[in-house]
Design a protein around this motif. Structure first.
Motif, PDB file in Angstrom:
ATOM      1  N   TRP A   2       0.817  -1.215   0.000  1.00 18.16           N
ATOM      2  CA  TRP A   2       0.000   0.000   0.000  1.00 18.16           C
ATOM      3  C   TRP A   2       0.853   1.269   0.000  1.00 18.16           C
ATOM      4  O   TRP A   2       0.322   2.374  -0.175  1.00 18.16           O
ATOM      5  CB  TRP A   2      -0.940  -0.024   1.205  1.00 18.16           C
ATOM      6  N   ILE A   3       2.168   1.125   0.170  1.00 17.23           N
ATOM      7  CA  ILE A   3       3.055   2.291   0.164  1.00 17.23           C
ATOM      8  C   ILE A   3       2.918   3.063  -1.143  1.00 17.23           C
ATOM      9  O   ILE A   3       2.837   4.299  -1.155  1.00 17.23           O
ATOM     10  CB  ILE A   3       4.521   1.847   0.360  1.00 17.23           C
ATOM     11  N   TYR A   4       2.898   2.351  -2.262  1.00 15.61           N
ATOM     12  CA  TYR A   4       2.844   2.998  -3.569  1.00 15.61           C
ATOM     13  C   TYR A   4       1.445   2.986  -4.184  1.00 15.61           C
ATOM     14  O   TYR A   4       1.280   3.405  -5.326  1.00 15.61           O
ATOM     15  CB  TYR A   4       3.819   2.309  -4.528  1.00 15.61           C
ATOM     16  N   TRP A   5       0.472   2.467  -3.456  1.00 16.12           N
ATOM     17  CA  TRP A   5      -0.885   2.431  -4.016  1.00 16.12           C
ATOM     18  C   TRP A   5      -1.349   3.872  -4.244  1.00 16.12           C
ATOM     19  O   TRP A   5      -1.283   4.699  -3.339  1.00 16.12           O
ATOM     20  CB  TRP A   5      -1.820   1.691  -3.069  1.00 16.12           C
ATOM     21  N   PRO A   6      -1.793   4.213  -5.445  1.00 20.47           N
ATOM     22  CA  PRO A   6      -1.998   5.627  -5.806  1.00 20.47           C
ATOM     23  C   PRO A   6      -2.789   6.451  -4.800  1.00 20.47           C
ATOM     24  O   PRO A   6      -2.351   7.530  -4.393  1.00 20.47           O
ATOM     25  CB  PRO A   6      -2.710   5.533  -7.158  1.00 20.47           C
ATOM     26  N   GLU A   7      -3.984   5.959  -4.385  1.00 19.51           N
ATOM     27  CA  GLU A   7      -4.789   6.799  -3.491  1.00 19.51           C
ATOM     28  C   GLU A   7      -4.202   6.903  -2.093  1.00 19.51           C
ATOM     29  O   GLU A   7      -4.468   7.870  -1.363  1.00 19.51           O
ATOM     30  CB  GLU A   7      -6.249   6.311  -3.424  1.00 19.51           C
ATOM     31  N   VAL A   8      -3.389   5.915  -1.697  1.00 21.13           N
ATOM     32  CA  VAL A   8      -2.724   5.985  -0.393  1.00 21.13           C
ATOM     33  C   VAL A   8      -1.547   6.943  -0.465  1.00 21.13           C
ATOM     34  O   VAL A   8      -1.391   7.841   0.376  1.00 21.13           O
ATOM     35  CB  VAL A   8      -2.249   4.582   0.069  1.00 21.13           C
ATOM     36  N   LEU A   9      -0.712   6.767  -1.477  1.00 22.10           N
ATOM     37  CA  LEU A   9       0.467   7.618  -1.644  1.00 22.10           C
ATOM     38  C   LEU A   9       0.062   9.088  -1.785  1.00 22.10           C
ATOM     39  O   LEU A   9       0.687   9.982  -1.193  1.00 22.10           O
ATOM     40  CB  LEU A   9       1.259   7.171  -2.877  1.00 22.10           C
ATOM     41  N   ALA A  10      -0.992   9.333  -2.537  1.00 22.34           N
ATOM     42  CA  ALA A  10      -1.434  10.716  -2.755  1.00 22.34           C
ATOM     43  C   ALA A  10      -1.894  11.376  -1.458  1.00 22.34           C
ATOM     44  O   ALA A  10      -1.826  12.598  -1.312  1.00 22.34           O
ATOM     45  CB  ALA A  10      -2.572  10.735  -3.770  1.00 22.34           C
ATOM     46  N   LYS A  11      -2.335  10.567  -0.513  1.00 24.93           N
ATOM     47  CA  LYS A  11      -2.851  11.118   0.742  1.00 24.93           C
ATOM     48  C   LYS A  11      -1.734  11.418   1.741  1.00 24.93           C
ATOM     49  O   LYS A  11      -1.756  12.448   2.421  1.00 24.93           O
ATOM     50  CB  LYS A  11      -3.868  10.150   1.355  1.00 24.93           C
ATOM     51  N   TYR A  12      -0.729  10.512   1.843  1.00 25.69           N
ATOM     52  CA  TYR A  12       0.278  10.715   2.894  1.00 25.69           C
ATOM     53  C   TYR A  12       1.566  11.374   2.399  1.00 25.69           C
ATOM     54  O   TYR A  12       2.285  12.001   3.193  1.00 25.69           O
ATOM     55  CB  TYR A  12       0.606   9.399   3.596  1.00 25.69           C
ATOM     56  N   ALA A  13       1.915  11.230   1.129  1.00 22.94           N
ATOM     57  CA  ALA A  13       3.185  11.764   0.621  1.00 22.94           C
ATOM     58  C   ALA A  13       2.989  13.208   0.175  1.00 22.94           C
ATOM     59  O   ALA A  13       2.820  13.504  -1.006  1.00 22.94           O
ATOM     60  CB  ALA A  13       3.710  10.898  -0.517  1.00 22.94           C
ATOM     61  N   SER A  65       3.646  13.461  -9.757  1.00 18.91           N
ATOM     62  CA  SER A  65       3.295  12.229 -10.466  1.00 18.91           C
ATOM     63  C   SER A  65       4.483  11.661 -11.231  1.00 18.91           C
ATOM     64  O   SER A  65       4.637  10.439 -11.335  1.00 18.91           O
ATOM     65  CB  SER A  65       2.129  12.482 -11.427  1.00 18.91           C
ATOM     66  N   GLU A  66       5.347  12.565 -11.747  1.00 15.77           N
ATOM     67  CA  GLU A  66       6.502  12.046 -12.483  1.00 15.77           C
ATOM     68  C   GLU A  66       7.483  11.320 -11.557  1.00 15.77           C
ATOM     69  O   GLU A  66       8.148  10.371 -11.974  1.00 15.77           O
ATOM     70  CB  GLU A  66       7.214  13.179 -13.236  1.00 15.77           C
ATOM     71  N   VAL A  67       7.538  11.748 -10.277  1.00 19.48           N
ATOM     72  CA  VAL A  67       8.389  11.051  -9.303  1.00 19.48           C
ATOM     73  C   VAL A  67       7.804   9.672  -9.013  1.00 19.48           C
ATOM     74  O   VAL A  67       8.538   8.680  -8.920  1.00 19.48           O
ATOM     75  CB  VAL A  67       8.525  11.874  -8.009  1.00 19.48           C
ATOM     76  N   VAL A  68       6.497   9.618  -8.876  1.00 18.50           N
ATOM     77  CA  VAL A  68       5.843   8.325  -8.633  1.00 18.50           C
ATOM     78  C   VAL A  68       6.109   7.374  -9.793  1.00 18.50           C
ATOM     79  O   VAL A  68       6.416   6.193  -9.597  1.00 18.50           O
ATOM     80  CB  VAL A  68       4.325   8.522  -8.436  1.00 18.50           C
ATOM     81  N   GLU A  69       6.012   7.892 -11.004  1.00 17.07           N
ATOM     82  CA  GLU A  69       6.281   7.059 -12.189  1.00 17.07           C
ATOM     83  C   GLU A  69       7.722   6.552 -12.184  1.00 17.07           C
ATOM     84  O   GLU A  69       7.989   5.403 -12.535  1.00 17.07           O
ATOM     85  CB  GLU A  69       6.009   7.863 -13.460  1.00 17.07           C
ATOM     86  N   LYS A  70       8.639   7.412 -11.758  1.00 13.32           N
ATOM     87  CA  LYS A  70      10.046   6.992 -11.702  1.00 13.32           C
ATOM     88  C   LYS A  70      10.279   5.946 -10.608  1.00 13.32           C
ATOM     89  O   LYS A  70      11.079   5.031 -10.780  1.00 13.32           O
ATOM     90  CB  LYS A  70      10.931   8.215 -11.472  1.00 13.32           C
ATOM     91  N   LEU A  71       9.564   6.079  -9.496  1.00 10.07           N
ATOM     92  CA  LEU A  71       9.664   5.069  -8.436  1.00 10.07           C
ATOM     93  C   LEU A  71       9.182   3.717  -8.956  1.00 10.07           C
ATOM     94  O   LEU A  71       9.794   2.680  -8.707  1.00 10.07           O
ATOM     95  CB  LEU A  71       8.844   5.492  -7.220  1.00 10.07           C
ATOM     96  N   ASP A  72       8.075   3.741  -9.693  1.00 16.09           N
ATOM     97  CA  ASP A  72       7.562   2.502 -10.283  1.00 16.09           C
ATOM     98  C   ASP A  72       8.561   1.922 -11.285  1.00 16.09           C
ATOM     99  O   ASP A  72       8.826   0.713 -11.293  1.00 16.09           O
ATOM    100  CB  ASP A  72       6.225   2.753 -10.987  1.00 16.09           C
ATOM    101  N   ALA A  73       9.125   2.801 -12.121  1.00  9.59           N
ATOM    102  CA  ALA A  73      10.059   2.336 -13.153  1.00  9.59           C
ATOM    103  C   ALA A  73      11.336   1.775 -12.556  1.00  9.59           C
ATOM    104  O   ALA A  73      11.980   0.910 -13.150  1.00  9.59           O
ATOM    105  CB  ALA A  73      10.381   3.492 -14.102  1.00  9.59           C
ATOM    106  N   SER A  74      11.696   2.262 -11.374  1.00 11.76           N
ATOM    107  CA  SER A  74      12.955   1.829 -10.754  1.00 11.76           C
ATOM    108  C   SER A  74      12.751   0.692  -9.759  1.00 11.76           C
ATOM    109  O   SER A  74      13.635   0.407  -8.951  1.00 11.76           O
ATOM    110  CB  SER A  74      13.613   3.016 -10.042  1.00 11.76           C
ATOM    111  N   GLU A  75      11.598   0.020  -9.826  1.00 12.65           N
ATOM    112  CA  GLU A  75      11.254  -1.000  -8.829  1.00 12.65           C
ATOM    113  C   GLU A  75      12.297  -2.106  -8.753  1.00 12.65           C
ATOM    114  O   GLU A  75      12.606  -2.614  -7.668  1.00 12.65           O
ATOM    115  CB  GLU A  75       9.876  -1.592  -9.132  1.00 12.65           C
ATOM    116  N   THR A  76      12.850  -2.516  -9.896  1.00 11.74           N
ATOM    117  CA  THR A  76      13.845  -3.595  -9.871  1.00 11.74           C
ATOM    118  C   THR A  76      15.274  -3.056  -9.814  1.00 11.74           C
ATOM    119  O   THR A  76      16.227  -3.845  -9.814  1.00 11.74           O
ATOM    120  CB  THR A  76      13.708  -4.495 -11.115  1.00 11.74           C
TER     121      THR A  76
END
Length: 683
Positions: free
Chosen positions: A508-519, A530-541
């Motif tokens: 749930w750390i990266y779940w969109p509606e959760v992240l948008a609320k606490y981060a 949003s571009e940072v979130v996309e980069k976090l997703d892209a850098s998952e591995t």
């Protein structure tokens, strides 16, 4: 006197929370002595019964027994791990062999074992519900494995071994705490810590001030080998000082040296395993886990080690390429890895993880992230109870309610590091739920976040955010488990299953509606872009070769030590040489990627409950990754999904075979493909 000891009178506080405001260190030992005697009397009443064993005259009073001892133990060990003053440490050292001897006297009681075995032999003739049947099975298996069927001479030696081990593991933890404090690194100027944020500098200055080193900066060490600051510090010498100090713990030839301690632990565990009929301690442990055997564990670790090591080598080459473009090129070393990883991350993903701290203010992460996701999933609510006093001023108490408003339990959060707290992060129970006893859960989460100076915000790293969600997953398990018998309460499941719920909660750390609320930015309130979130997703591995390799190396060290036979353990005396040989054997001997824990500070296995079981994290992650796929396929964060997960997995506690519970939730066994994809190991 009993009436004057707050540990020996029922707590009048909500949920039977111990009255820590009234408890003093001198209360603990007398309380334990009284509770030991009471527990022995309760067991004696069971074994003196002349009637043939029944579930009602054997299992029910057995589950009722030891209530006071459990309450005193949980109250004390909560303090001894989170606020271990010298006085508390002395009590724990005195208590260790006494406690071991007491529990052995119960586990090895021949008459009690006979009564349980009699019930077990006629299980099919008894009219028991599934939880009752499983209770008989578990008690029989656990007591058999503990040695209840041995002859008297073997039992006597087993008791000696267990008492000595209890002393040694306590010594290991005490040595580690003291050496960790002793090796905290002092810096004289802020320039030496260039790269740290204002909040991190404030925490270092406050830590120094707390030790009377005004004007200096103190960097305390984490439990694991690395340190969060290594990713930010521009001064290479400062990075090296921190990592060298971390890796030196327990092996400096001083009063806190753990090498002889751990070697004796290994030998005694191997001897105990042989006494109980097992080839090794690893065989003894895994026989009663979902893995079933050390061979199954070794196969998984070896399968993952080779691709992980290859990925780490590729990552190393990328880091070296960055260094080679600089004016003063040098060979990459272990203390450089995190710093240059951030450079590569920025180059490839334009992502600076250290710069994300202003979006992760601790209180907002807790309320709008951790609590919010739990409320959305399970419908539960949280209310802080400032009127309830926990064991330390930093520990905060929250009351938790079910969706219908009924009381569920208490959650205690102890966020900050201190010299009296052991390293790492963990969950434990102070009170466990049981229908039989009419008790509700009180659970604790401990972290080790540096405490900033008064008036400064606590800004978390992304790793600390992950740890907070992870440990709260354990807390949910402890809160939701709803069982009749205390033997199954909370997280009392197989060790290689216990990490599964906590790892699932990380999703749930990266779940969109959760992240948008606490981060949200500490100053502006703006959400994480949003571009940072996309980069976090892209850098998952990204950097998973390193992360998986350091973890697997530690898991393999644990298995290597505990796979030794009794005869082999007698020759394993040089700790460094043993480690080098073991890591070479599995191909994880890259000096630039040190093991997450070296033996001398491997608290999980030499003073905690993970001996021969550190593999549990990756073993559970197979289930975790598969479960995340299920949530994604079924709509994610909603009440229906949360209720299914609560009812079929978290809610059963230890009252059901965990893999059977998983199949009930998932509809099939877990598949490994999602884990391989997550860690970048898929073909």
């Amino acid at each position: 006197m009993v009436s004057e000891n707050p540990l020996l009178t029922p707590s009048t506080l909500p949920y039977r929370l111990p009255d820590y405001a009234a408890i003093r260190p001198e209360h603990y030992l007398p309380a334990f002595e009284h509770a030991f005697a009471e527990h022995k009397a309760e067991i004696s009443a069971i074994t003196r019964a002349r009637s043939m064993p029944t579930f009602e005259n054997t299992m029910v009073p057995l589950e009722e027994s030891g209530r006071l001892l459990g309450e005193v133990s949980r109250a004390f060990y909560t303090v001894s791990s989170a606020d271990a003053t010298p006085e508390i440490q002395e009590i724990e050292e005195t208590l260790a062999p006494l406690s071991s001897a007491h529990y052995d006297s119960i586990q090895l009681d021949a008459q009690l074992y006979w009564r349980i075995k009699t019930l077990h032999d006629q299980l099919d003739q008894l009219e028991l519900d599934p939880e009752q049947r499983y209770l008989v099975e578990r008690h029989y298996t656990e007591k058999t494995q503990a040695g209840a069927g041995l002859d008297d001479a073997s039992k006597a030696r087993l008791t000696e071994i267990n008492q000595r081990l209890s002393t040694l593991t306590t010594t290991f933890e005490k040595n580690l705490l003291n050496d960790t404090n002793d090796l905290a690194v002092v810096f004289e100027s802020a320039e030496e810590l260039d790269g740290l944020s204002e909040g991190e500098l404030s925490a270092a200055a406050q830590a120094a001030s707390d030790r009377g080193l005004d004007g200096s900066y103190l960097v305390t060490l984490t439990l694991f080998t690395g340190h969060p600051y290594l990713a930010s510090l521009t001064n290479r010498s400062s990075r090296k000082r921190i990592l060298d100090a971390s890796r030196a713990r327990g092996s400096r030839g001083n009063a806190y040296d753990n090498r002889d301690v751990l070697v004796e632990i290994v030998r005694l565990r191997a001897e105990r395993a042989a006494l109980l009929g097992f080839a090794s301690h690893a065989a003894f442990v895994t026989a009663d886990e979902t893995a079933g055997s050390p061979e199954a564990v070794h196969a998984l670790l070896r399968d993952l080690a080779a691709p992980s090591a290859r990925n780490a080598r590729r990552e190393q080459e990328a880091l070296q390429a960055i260094i080679d473009t600089e004016d003063a090129s040098f060979p990459l070393e272990a203390h450089d890895w995190a710093f240059y990883t951030e450079k590569v991350r920025q180059a490839e993903f334009a992502l600076d993880r250290a710069a994300l701290r202003p979006w992760f203010e601790a209180e907002r992460v807790l309320q709008d992230g951790v609590f919010h996701s739990a409320s959305e999933l399970y419908g539960i609510t949280f209310t802080e109870r400032a009127d309830l006093v926990a064991y330390h001023p930093d520990a905060r108490v929250f009351e938790v309610h079910n969706p219908d408003g009924s009381a569920l339990g208490l959650f205690i959060l102890d966020l900050y590091t201190r010299d009296t707290k052991r390293g790492g992060a963990w969950m434990n129970s102070i009170v466990s739920q049981s229908r039989l006893r009419g008790t509700s859960p009180v659970v604790v989460n401990n972290l080790n976040v540096p405490k900033p100076a008064p008036g400064k915000p606590t800004l978390l790293s992304l790793d600390e955010v992950t740890t907070l969600f992870h440990e709260f997953g354990h807390a949910l398990h402890g809160l939701f488990a709803t069982v009749t018998y205390p033997h199954f309460a909370g997280t009392a499941v197989f060790r290689d299953f216990v990490e599964f719920p906590s790892q699932v909660n990380e999703m749930w750390i990266y779940w969109p509606e959760v992240l948008a609320k606490y981060a949200r930015h500490i100053d502006t309130g703006e959400p994480l872009p949003s571009e940072v979130v996309e980069k976090l997703d892209a850098s998952e591995t990204f950097n998973q070769g390193f992360a998986t390799s350091e973890y697997l190396a530690a898991s393999w060290l644990d298995q290597a030590w505990h796979s030794l036979t009794s005869e082999e353990s007698a020759t394993a005396v040089d700790v460094a040489a043993f480690e080098a040989s073991a890591l070479a054997d599995i191909g994880l001997d890259n000096p630039v990627v040190p093991t997450r824990y070296s033996s001398t500070y491997f608290a999980h296995v030499f003073s905690g409950g993970y001996s021969a079981g550190y593999y549990s994290y990756i073993w559970s992650e197979v289930l975790d990754a598969d479960t995340v796929e299920w949530f994604r396929a079924n709509g994610g964060l909603n009440r229906d999904n949360g209720q299914r997960f609560r009812d079929r997995l978290l809610g059963v506690g230890g009252s059901k075979d965990p893999l059977e519970a998983y199949r009930d939730f998932r509809g099939r066994d877990a598949e490994i493909a999602p884990l391989l994809k997550r860690r970048g190991l898929a073909a």
